[in-house]
Design an enzyme around this catalytic site. Structure first.
Site, PDB file in Angstrom:
ATOM      1  N   LYS A 118       0.878  -1.188   0.000  1.00 13.12           N
ATOM      2  CA  LYS A 118       0.000   0.000   0.000  1.00 13.12           C
ATOM      3  C   LYS A 118       0.901   1.219   0.000  1.00 13.12           C
ATOM      4  O   LYS A 118       2.009   1.181   0.507  1.00 13.12           O
ATOM      5  CB  LYS A 118      -0.891   0.006   1.250  1.00 13.12           C
ATOM      6  CG  LYS A 118      -1.998   1.040   1.246  1.00 13.12           C
ATOM      7  CD  LYS A 118      -3.159   0.711   0.314  1.00 13.12           C
ATOM      8  CE  LYS A 118      -4.214  -0.099   0.983  1.00 13.12           C
ATOM      9  NZ  LYS A 118      -5.374  -0.479   0.225  1.00 13.12           N
TER      10      LYS A 118
HETATM   11  N1  GLU Z   1      -7.227  -0.424  -2.885  1.00 10.58           N
HETATM   12  C1  GLU Z   1      -7.998  -1.617  -3.045  1.00 10.58           C
HETATM   13  C2  GLU Z   1      -8.035  -2.443  -1.765  1.00 10.58           C
HETATM   14  O1  GLU Z   1      -7.831  -1.930  -0.709  1.00 10.58           O
HETATM   15  C3  GLU Z   1      -7.611  -2.429  -4.245  1.00 10.58           C
HETATM   16  C4  GLU Z   1      -6.204  -2.874  -4.333  1.00 10.58           C
HETATM   17  C5  GLU Z   1      -5.861  -3.485  -5.684  1.00 10.58           C
HETATM   18  O2  GLU Z   1      -6.733  -3.657  -6.514  1.00 10.58           O
HETATM   19  O3  GLU Z   1      -4.685  -3.763  -5.833  1.00 10.58           O
HETATM   20  O4  GLU Z   1      -8.348  -3.600  -1.790  1.00 10.58           O
END
Ligand code: GLU
Length: 428
Positions: A118
């Site tokens: 993240k």
């Molecule tokens: N930000 C989204 C989550 O928290 C998607 C992450 C992604 O698709 O890589 O799941």
């Protein structure tokens, strides 16, 4: 630059729990239920790396401002790091690490060949023009270019970012690499290698898990009442699907508050955040309601789909829903989780419920590698079957180990990750 992340693991829940504290607490709790080497659990308490970069931006008025960006990569034993990029004033290194841990579990629960990451920029995107957001994103892509790549680490949208952000990121990366590389990010517009159905996927998976949870608890969806906090991509899509499937959605909200109608709202008539930012309160409804009161409504299903840490030890006793389906990442603190568990409230965890987003990201990555686009129908069908298969794995663990839905999801994830780590061993 490598970031130092606090190594505290306090036993008592503090008044304000960070995402990292919650994630570590949940890991510790789940570890008591699985037969995984303690050395593996210790490794999983720490991210592989956290990169901090400075992102200079020339504002529209000609002045220069420098923002801080992060990318936390938690674990890649099962495949490339995967997870969103968040543009928000509260982004911190610790928060990115906690959220990256959730991505590791989320991908493992869904049995996707990805690890967890993240990142984000400490910025309020509302303060930037579109052009400023584009310049900031392109420079951020350049600053973290060595860390990302289709087989290394694949960013996606998260709070404050969207398909357009991903298009700029992909373009900046591709221009520097000298070739078009759509698989470096997911959540792009379909015209440049994005997947149909990606935008609505997290909301769709929340609705599917809510539907299965109702069925499991012998609640007919056409008799069910639902309250949804947050009317962005997750909340609006979940609310509308459940509405279409026969549920009565009595309350929805955005950052300014919510609408409440005991006879049911027309969820399609209320604009989602992307249709009209902060447009919920401008609609007609018999009653308005605060975000705090929405959480405490006497409904069958509550879907917190806005931000983290909204169900805490302070209000957990007043939550009246029988089923909570986590649309946001980390809406329930661990203290609140224990209270809800003791009270017999079924909490369907984020790492299962909103995992439709990363699952369709995986479909998008496959489409990018194969240079072949899937139809929207195929995406919806494959998502449905992936969600049902993960649901079955987690339900089997709830029944076999007599644990909460969250612990069951963690057990499924940890066993997969633990086995992979044990099979690969520790190098050197
Ligand atoms: N930000 C989204 C989550 O928290 C998607 C992450 C992604 O698709 O890589 O799941």
């Amino acid at each position: 630059m490598a970031m130092q992340v606090t190594d505290d693991d306090p036993v008592e829940e503090p008044a304000h729990e960070s995402a990292l504290e919650t994630a570590r607490r949940q890991l510790r709790e789940a570890a008591t239920h699985v037969d995984v080497d303690p050395g593996v659990i210790e490794r999983l308490r720490h991210p592989t790396r956290v990169v901090e970069v400075s992102v200079p931006l020339k504002r529209d008025d000609g002045t220069v401002e420098v923002f801080t960006g992060y990318r936390a990569q938690h674990d890649d034993v099962r495949g490339p790091y995967k997870g969103g990029l968040r543009y928000h004033p509260d982004v911190t290194a610790e928060e990115c690490v906690g959220l990256s841990m959730w991505m590791t579990w989320k991908c493992a629960v869904m049995d996707l060949p990805f690890g967890g990451a993240k990142g984000g920029i400490v910025v309020n995107p509302k303060d930037l023009s579109t052009e400023e957001k584009e310049r900031l994103t392109r420079r951020f892509a350049e600053e973290i270019r060595d860390e990302v790549g289709p087989s290394q680490d694949i960013p996606a949208p998260d709070m404050g970012t969207d398909a357009k952000t991903m298009a700029w990121f992909m373009d900046a990366y591709s221009m520097q690499q000298g070739e078009t590389i759509p698989g470096v990010v997911t959540g792009k517009p379909p015209i440049i290698g994005g997947s149909y159905g990606r935008e609505e996927a997290p909301g769709r998976s929340v609705a599917i898990i809510a539907r299965e949870a109702m069925r499991y608890h012998d609640l007919d969806i056409s008799d069910a009442t639902v309250a949804v906090q947050g009317f962005g991509s997750v909340g609006a899509n979940a609310a509308r699907l459940l509405d279409d499937w026969g549920a009565t959605v009595v309350a929805v909200s955005d950052v300014n508050g919510g609408l409440y109608d005991t006879t049911g709202l027309d969820t399609h008539a209320v604009p989602s955040h992307s249709e009209e930012a902060e447009g919920v309160m401008a609609q007609d409804a018999p009653n308005t309601i605060t975000n705090e009161a929405l959480l405490e409504l006497d409904v069958d299903v509550l879907i917190p789909a806005a931000v983290g840490n909204v169900i805490t030890r302070d209000n957990a006793d007043r939550i009246q829903a029988d089923i909570v389906v986590e649309g946001a990442n980390g809406p329930t603190t661990s203290g609140a989780d224990s209270i809800l568990d003791e009270r017999g409230v079924a909490v369907l965890p984020d790492i299962l419920a909103n995992a439709g987003g990363v699952t369709v990201s995986y479909f998008e990555w496959l489409q990018d590698i194969n240079r072949r686009q899937w139809s929207e129908e195929r995406v919806a069908n494959e998502l449905e079957s992936e969600m049902l298969s993960a649901w079955d794995d987690v339900r089997a663990e709830v029944e076999a180990a007599d644990v909460s839905w969250r612990d069951a999801a963690y057990i499924v994830a940890l066993e997969r990750i633990g086995k992979a780590k044990e099979a690969r061993g520790l190098w050197p």
